[in-house]
Design an enzyme around this catalytic site. Structure first.
Site, PDB file in Angstrom:
ATOM      1  N   GLY A   1      30.072  37.643  33.830  1.00  0.00           N
ATOM      2  CA  GLY A   1      30.402  37.369  35.237  1.00  0.00           C
ATOM      3  C   GLY A   1      31.156  38.545  35.838  1.00  0.00           C
TER       4      GLY A   1
ATOM      5  N   ASP B   1      34.867  37.376  27.367  1.00  0.00           N
ATOM      6  CA  ASP B   1      34.742  36.974  25.968  1.00  0.00           C
ATOM      7  C   ASP B   1      33.394  37.352  25.332  1.00  0.00           C
ATOM      8  OD1 ASP B   1      36.494  35.291  24.195  1.00  0.00           O
ATOM      9  OD2 ASP B   1      34.580  34.258  23.930  1.00  0.00           O
TER      10      ASP B   1
ATOM     11  N   THR C   1      37.430  39.664  33.819  1.00  0.00           N
ATOM     12  CA  THR C   1      36.958  38.306  34.142  1.00  0.00           C
ATOM     13  C   THR C   1      37.966  37.662  35.075  1.00  0.00           C
ATOM     14  OG1 THR C   1      36.687  36.045  33.308  1.00  0.00           O
ATOM     15  CG2 THR C   1      37.951  37.506  31.916  1.00  0.00           C
TER      16      THR C   1
ATOM     17  N   ASP D   1      38.667  34.696  35.091  1.00  0.00           N
ATOM     18  CA  ASP D   1      39.276  33.527  34.426  1.00  0.00           C
ATOM     19  C   ASP D   1      40.631  33.790  33.780  1.00  0.00           C
ATOM     20  OD1 ASP D   1      37.052  32.112  35.134  1.00  0.00           O
ATOM     21  OD2 ASP D   1      36.124  32.121  33.162  1.00  0.00           O
TER      22      ASP D   1
ATOM     23  N   ASP E   1      41.281  34.489  30.831  1.00  0.00           N
ATOM     24  CA  ASP E   1      41.407  33.757  29.568  1.00  0.00           C
ATOM     25  C   ASP E   1      41.251  34.654  28.335  1.00  0.00           C
ATOM     26  OD1 ASP E   1      38.749  34.276  30.071  1.00  0.00           O
ATOM     27  OD2 ASP E   1      38.021  32.317  29.421  1.00  0.00           O
TER      28      ASP E   1
ATOM     29  N   ARG F   1      35.806  28.064  33.702  1.00  0.00           N
ATOM     30  CA  ARG F   1      34.898  27.238  32.904  1.00  0.00           C
ATOM     31  C   ARG F   1      35.628  26.487  31.807  1.00  0.00           C
ATOM     32  NH1 ARG F   1      29.817  30.358  31.765  1.00  0.00           N
ATOM     33  NH2 ARG F   1      31.418  31.888  31.299  1.00  0.00           N
TER      34      ARG F   1
HETATM   35  O1  F6P Z   1      33.632  33.546  33.617  1.00  0.00           O
HETATM   36  C1  F6P Z   1      33.748  33.701  34.976  1.00  0.00           C
HETATM   37  C2  F6P Z   1      33.097  32.556  35.720  1.00  0.00           C
HETATM   38  O2  F6P Z   1      33.228  32.801  37.089  1.00  0.00           O
HETATM   39  C3  F6P Z   1      33.610  31.162  35.353  1.00  0.00           C
HETATM   40  O3  F6P Z   1      34.830  30.836  35.979  1.00  0.00           O
HETATM   41  C4  F6P Z   1      32.458  30.322  35.779  1.00  0.00           C
HETATM   42  O4  F6P Z   1      32.432  29.106  35.075  1.00  0.00           O
HETATM   43  C5  F6P Z   1      31.272  31.159  35.421  1.00  0.00           C
HETATM   44  O5  F6P Z   1      31.717  32.501  35.425  1.00  0.00           O
HETATM   45  C6  F6P Z   1      30.087  31.016  36.332  1.00  0.00           C
HETATM   46  O6  F6P Z   1      29.053  31.777  35.839  1.00  0.00           O
HETATM   47  P1  F6P Z   1      27.716  32.097  36.623  1.00  0.00           P
HETATM   48  O7  F6P Z   1      28.045  33.054  37.719  1.00  0.00           O
HETATM   49  O8  F6P Z   1      26.827  32.703  35.595  1.00  0.00           O
HETATM   50  O9  F6P Z   1      27.219  30.803  37.195  1.00  0.00           O
END
Ligand code: F6P
Length: 324
Positions: free
Chosen positions: A11, A103, A126, A128, A130, A172
Site C-alpha cells: 500500500g 510488513d 505504511t 498503518d 504497525d 487492517r
Molecule cells: O496497509 C495499508 C492499508 O491502507 C491498510 O490500512 C488497509 O487495510 C489496506 O492497506 C488496504 O489495501 P488496498 O489498498 O490494497 O485495498
C-alpha cells in the site's frame, strides 16, 4: 557496491516519494548508480527498470503516491517468482536494494536477500504505523492528519443534528490511526482490533453517552476491529429499539487517507530514512530495516520486524475514555 535498486511496494503512503528522492540523491552523491524498479516486486519480476538521476526525483518531495508506483505481488511470494526477479537484478547489474514498504514488503526483501545473496535495506513505509523497529512509519502522520481533518468536519454536522457518527478509519490489523484520531478528534469512543470488543458494552456506553448529553457523539472504528467495521456495528445498533431515537450515520474514510501531500513530519522522516538506508548499505549492512527510535536512526534485522506485532499505546486508549 556500485549500483543500487530502489522500489516501493504494498500500500502506498504519503512520504514515499520523499524517501525515494533521499535514497537516490544520497546514492548519487556517493558516486553510485541508481535504478528505479517500477510497481514493486511485480515490476522486478517483469524487469520494469528505469535509470534514475538527480532530475528524475526533482519536484516529487511534496507529492503523495509514489512515482515508482506500487503493487502487491502474489508471484513474488513464490520461490520461482523471486528467482525471476533476481535474474533481472543480475542482468541489470543491481547489487543492492532499498525497499520502501510495510510488513509484506519487508518479508519479501528478506527472502530475496537470503535466497539470492542480494544486499537489502528496508525503509518502513505504511500509513498503518504497525512496524516494529521504528517509532513511526512513513505516511502515518499524513494519514492521521487527513483523517483528523475529516473527523473535525463530521463533528460540525454531527453537532448540528445531535447525531451519532461511526467513523471508520484505516488499519487492517491495527488501531494506531484510530487511537490518535480518537484523541485528536475528541471521540467519545474508539474501537480497535487490539482490544476485545463486547457489543453489549458498546451499546450501553453509546446509550449512556447519548442520553447524558444533548449533543453529538463520535465513535472512531479501526477497519480491522473485531466486530467487522463501522457499518456492521451501526446495523447491530439499529436492531435495538433503544436506538430508535438515536439518529445514526456511518462514514468510511477509506483510501482518502492514503493520498495527499505528506506532512512536514513525514517529509523529514522519509528524507532521514532514505538517506540512512543508503548509508547502511555503504557501511556494509544488509537484511536490516532503518527506523527512527527516540529521534535516532536505528537498524533492526528485518527478520525481527515482519510478522511481529508492534503494540499500540494502551495509555492512549485509557485517555480517550477519560477525556470523552
Ligand atoms: O496497509 C495499508 C492499508 O491502507 C491498510 O490500512 C488497509 O487495510 C489496506 O492497506 C488496504 O489495501 P488496498 O489498498 O490494497 O485495498
Amino acid at each position: 557496491l556500485s549500483r543500487i535498486g530502489v522500489l516501493t511496494s504494498g500500500g502506498d503512503a504519503p512520504g514515499m516519494n520523499a524517501c525515494i528522492r533521499a535514497a537516490v540523491r544520497r546514492a548519487l552523491a556517493e558516486g553510485l548508480e541508481v535504478v528505479g524498479i517500477r510497481r514493486g516486486y511485480a515490476g522486478m519480476i517483469d524487469g520494469d527498470f528505469v535509470e534514475m538521476d538527480r532530475l528524475s526525483v526533482s519536484n516529487i518531495l511534496q507529492q503523495g503516491g509514489t512515482i515508482l508506483k506500487s503493487a502487491r505481488s502474489k508471484a513474488f511470494r513464490t520461490k520461482e517468482g523471486r528467482e525471476r526477479a533476481a535474474e533481472h537484478l543480475k542482468a541489470h547489474g543491481v547489487d543492492a536494494l532499498v525497499v520502501i514498504g510495510g510488513d509484506g514488503t519487508l518479508e519479501g526483501a528478506t527472502r530475496l536477500g537470503e535466497e539470492h545473496n542480494i544486499a537489502v535495506v528496508g525503509c518502513p513505509g505504511t500509513i498503518d504505523n504497525d512496524l516494529f523497529g521504528t517509532d513511526e512509519t512513513i505516511g502515518f502522520d499524513s494519514a492521521l492528519n487527513t483523517a483528523l481533518e475529516s473527523i473535525d468536519k463530521i463533528r460540525d454536522t454531527a453537532d448540528a443534528h445531535d447525531r451519532l457518527f461511526l467513523i471508520e478509519v484505516m488499519g487492517r490489523d491495527t488501531g494506531f490511526i484510530a487511537l490518535s484520531c480518537g484523541i485528536g478528534g475528541g471521540a467519545e469512543l474508539v474501537l480497535i482490533p487490539e482490544m476485545l470488543t463486547d457489543m453489549g458494552a458498546i451499546k450501553e456506553r453509546i446509550l449512556s453517552l447519548m442520553s447524558s448529553q444533548s449533543r453529538s457523539s463520535i465513535v472512531v472504528v479501526a477497519e480491522g476491529d473485531e466486530l467487522g467495521g463501522a457499518q456492521k456495528i451501526a446495523e447491530a445498533l439499529r436492531e435495538e429499539s433503544a436506538f430508535d431515537d438515536i439518529d445514526t450515520r456511518v462514514t468510511v474514510l477509506g483510501h482518502v487517507q492514503r493520498g495527499g501531500s505528506p506532512t512536514a513530519r513525514d517529509r523529514v522522516l522519509a528524507s532521514r530514512l532514505g538517506n540512512a538506508a543508503v548509508e547502511a548499505l555503504l557501511e556494509g549492512h544488509s537484511g536490516v530495516m532503518v527506523g527512527i527510535v527516540n529521534n535516532d536512526v536505528k537498524l533492526t534485522p528485518i527478520r525481527n520486524v515482519w510478522g511481529r506485532k508492534k503494540e499500540v499505546d494502551y495509555d492512549l486508549l485509557q485517555l480517550t475514555a477519560l477525556l470523552s
